[in-house]
Design a protein around this motif. Structure first.
Motif, PDB file in Angstrom:
ATOM      1  N   ILE A   1      55.159  38.092   1.051  1.00  0.00           N
ATOM      2  CA  ILE A   1      56.598  38.004   0.804  1.00  0.00           C
ATOM      3  C   ILE A   1      57.257  39.046   1.698  1.00  0.00           C
ATOM      4  N   ASP A   2      58.453  38.764   2.162  1.00  0.00           N
ATOM      5  CA  ASP A   2      59.148  39.715   3.019  1.00  0.00           C
ATOM      6  C   ASP A   2      59.302  41.044   2.299  1.00  0.00           C
ATOM      7  N   VAL A   3      59.074  42.127   3.060  1.00  0.00           N
ATOM      8  CA  VAL A   3      59.052  43.457   2.455  1.00  0.00           C
ATOM      9  C   VAL A   3      60.403  43.816   1.823  1.00  0.00           C
ATOM     10  N   SER A   4      61.501  43.294   2.394  1.00  0.00           N
ATOM     11  CA  SER A   4      62.824  43.618   1.844  1.00  0.00           C
ATOM     12  C   SER A   4      62.957  43.162   0.406  1.00  0.00           C
TER      13      SER A   4
ATOM     14  N   SER B   1      53.814  43.543   0.212  1.00  0.00           N
ATOM     15  CA  SER B   1      54.396  42.463   0.983  1.00  0.00           C
ATOM     16  C   SER B   1      53.325  41.713   1.756  1.00  0.00           C
TER      17      SER B   1
ATOM     18  N   ILE C   1      60.584  42.834  -1.785  1.00  0.00           N
ATOM     19  CA  ILE C   1      59.777  43.714  -2.632  1.00  0.00           C
ATOM     20  C   ILE C   1      60.556  45.004  -2.891  1.00  0.00           C
ATOM     21  N   ARG C   2      61.174  45.532  -1.834  1.00  0.00           N
ATOM     22  CA  ARG C   2      61.921  46.787  -1.993  1.00  0.00           C
ATOM     23  C   ARG C   2      63.078  46.586  -2.963  1.00  0.00           C
TER      24      ARG C   2
ATOM     25  N   CYS D   1      55.294  49.176  -0.799  1.00  0.00           N
ATOM     26  CA  CYS D   1      56.010  47.898  -0.676  1.00  0.00           C
ATOM     27  C   CYS D   1      55.452  47.093   0.493  1.00  0.00           C
ATOM     28  N   ASN D   2      55.167  47.798   1.581  1.00  0.00           N
ATOM     29  CA  ASN D   2      54.595  47.144   2.751  1.00  0.00           C
ATOM     30  C   ASN D   2      53.283  46.471   2.407  1.00  0.00           C
TER      31      ASN D   2
ATOM     32  N   SER E   1      46.436  41.522   4.610  1.00  0.00           N
ATOM     33  CA  SER E   1      47.112  40.225   4.555  1.00  0.00           C
ATOM     34  C   SER E   1      46.114  39.081   4.625  1.00  0.00           C
TER      35      SER E   1
END
Lengths: 108, 391
Positions: free
Chosen positions: B142-145, B137, B147-148, B133-134, B185
């Motif tokens: 996109i914010d990792v949250s 992201s 994606i999770r 996920c990291n 990134s």
């Protein structure tokens, strides 16, 4: 109604005329020109003025000379050429005509 | 405290805060682009630089030698956007109108070709499981949250999220070096882009000096600046990478020089993790056989396999700090063990196989689910395809 936006083409088109007029008054450098215009509807910025002046110089309406300044590097002082003065005269006449047209139309 | 960059505006040096320098660089680059094709381009740019220099000089004094970022932004606003041939010459509209879109198309294609080549990695810093996920992201910015949450939703509604995650966890390489982490990134390529633009600016600057000494000085300053900047960037990347480990190092006890105490700490950590693993195993086992974990019954509408995934989610969540501590101690005392990553992966894979086998053997529900897996994957793929087609 937003006058600034609606008449942007007019102010833009007239800017060259006004710059000619300012330079005709006295030898000036760019901050002088900006300062004289700043209080008017034609207030502008270096980003616009420098390209305009270089275009006018290419058309041989204005010329500049370097002058030492007491504070900092030499400055470019602009002055009108003969061609520039002729163009200013013509534009002034044309402007008078426009003014009269505007006044006379619609009047009984 | 901010880094200061010295710039040369028409032969006079000015000191700018770093982000102010970047703004000014961008402004001048943009000015140069919009004057493309103008025969007086160089002269206008020199005039503009001179005007900026005059404004800077007015801001500085004996006790103020650096132009702040805010002041740079104000000066740029005062200067206004530099208008190319089209902006200031209304009578030249056809040519200018023809030139303008071409310019912007050119700029766009420039941006297109130099788009940072991003790579998809697993990123272990701050990861919950394997860092998939990291990595996503960083890749998608996109914010990792989110994606999770996306993965969890996919798992709950279609049951494919966990599977996709596992597949990605095995396929993706792990970002280990700072360069790889940056590439995840696209940052490294942005650096390239920055350097390219700075070089373009450098040659632009060279044109304004007729005097050989001035040119040499400009060259020297430019080189030094680029070197400083590069080193600063490297340091920062390395710092980011090391941050997690530093963060956890004190938690594992003060870094001790006694091998015995390190060994003891490691042993305790390992046994704690093993205990947690055994507990997780037991929980999964009791879930499959009795449909309950430590007396806590699984709601009937949640399938058993999801319960197992949940248990291991909890397991990883609880042991994650232990893992980080372990890693930081190992790093501090033995340097980096290259084998550790693949080894962990193999152990994890073996563990998964045992889990699936056990579940298949003892749970009829899991057995039927496993039988249904290929068709349901097929359905999932079809749904994705349909969704793509609708877009």
């Amino acid at each position: 109604m937003d006058f600034n936006e609606k008449f942007a083409p007019i102010t833009k088109g007239l800017l060259e005329f006004l710059v000619l007029k300012i330079i005709a008054g006295d030898k000036v450098y760019v901050p002088d020109i900006l300062q004289q215009l700043s209080a008017t509807e034609f207030a502008t910025q270096e980003g616009t003025l420098y390209p305009l002046l270089s275009k006018m110089r290419r058309e041989q309406l204005v010329d500049y000379e370097w002058k030492e300044s007491e504070s900092g590097p030499p400055r470019k002082y602009y002055e009108l050429t003969a061609k520039g003065r002729a163009q200013l005269r013509e534009t002034m006449e044309f402007w008078q005509q426009i003014n009269e047209t505007v006044k006379s139309l619609g009047k009984k | 405290m901010n880094r200061v960059i010295t710039i040369n505006l028409n032969g006079v040096a000015y000191q700018l805060e770093e982000s102010g320098y970047e703004q000014l660089r961008a402004y001048l680059d943009h000015a140069a682009r919009s004057l493309e094709g103008n025969p007086d381009k160089d002269e206008i740019l020199a005039d503009i630089e001179q005007a900026i220099a005059d404004k800077f000089r007015a801001l500085l004094g004996a006790y103020k030698t650096v132009v702040s970022t805010k002041e740079v932004a104000e000066v740029i606003t005062q200067m206004g956007p530099v208008q190319g041939a089209g902006g200031a010459a209304p009578e030249a509209t056809p040519a200018a109108a023809g030139g303008k879109p071409a310019d912007s198309a050119q700029a766009a294609s420039d941006a297109g070709t130099s788009r940072p080549p991003r790579r998809l990695y697993k990123i272990n810093d701050g990861a919950m499981f394997a860092g998939v996920c990291n990595g996503l992201s960083a890749y998608l910015n996109i914010d990792v949250s989110f994606i999770r949450i996306g993965f969890v939703l996919l798992t709950i509604f279609w049951g494919t999220g966990a599977l996709v995650y596992l597949v990605l966890a095995f396929i993706l390489p792990e970002a280990r070096t700072p360069e790889e982490k940056a590439a995840a990134s696209g940052a490294a390529a942005t650096t390239e882009e920055f350097i390219r633009r700075a070089k373009a600016g450098y040659y632009e600057g060279m044109k304004h000096f007729n005097d050989r000494d001035a040119r040499r000085e400009w060259k020297r300053k430019f080189r030094q600046e680029m070197r400083d900047w590069k080193h600063g960037f490297r340091r920062q990347m390395a710092g980011n990478a090391a941050q997690w480990q530093q963060h956890w190092a004190p938690a594992g006890g003060p870094p001790s020089d006694h091998w015995a105490s390190v060994g003891l700490t490691l042993t305790i950590l390992t046994w704690t993790r093993l205990l947690c693993l055994a507990l997780a195993f037991y929980a999964a086992f009791s879930l499959v056989t009795h449909g309950a974990v430590f007396g806590l019954a699984l709601p009937t509408d949640i399938p058993v396999w999801l319960g197992i995934v949940g248990i291991f989610f909890v397991y990883h969540f609880l042991t994650w700090p232990l893992k980080m501590m372990h890693r930081s101690i190992r790093h501090a005392h033995w340097g980096y063990r290259r084998l550790a990553g693949p080894l962990d992966g193999i152990v994890w894979l073996a563990f998964l196989v045992v889990m699936v086998w056990t579940a298949d053997h003892y749970s009829p529900a899991f057995h039927t689910w496993l039988q249904d897996l290929p068709p349901s994957i097929h359905r999932g793929m079809a749904e994705v395809k349909e969704w793509m087609a609708r877009r």
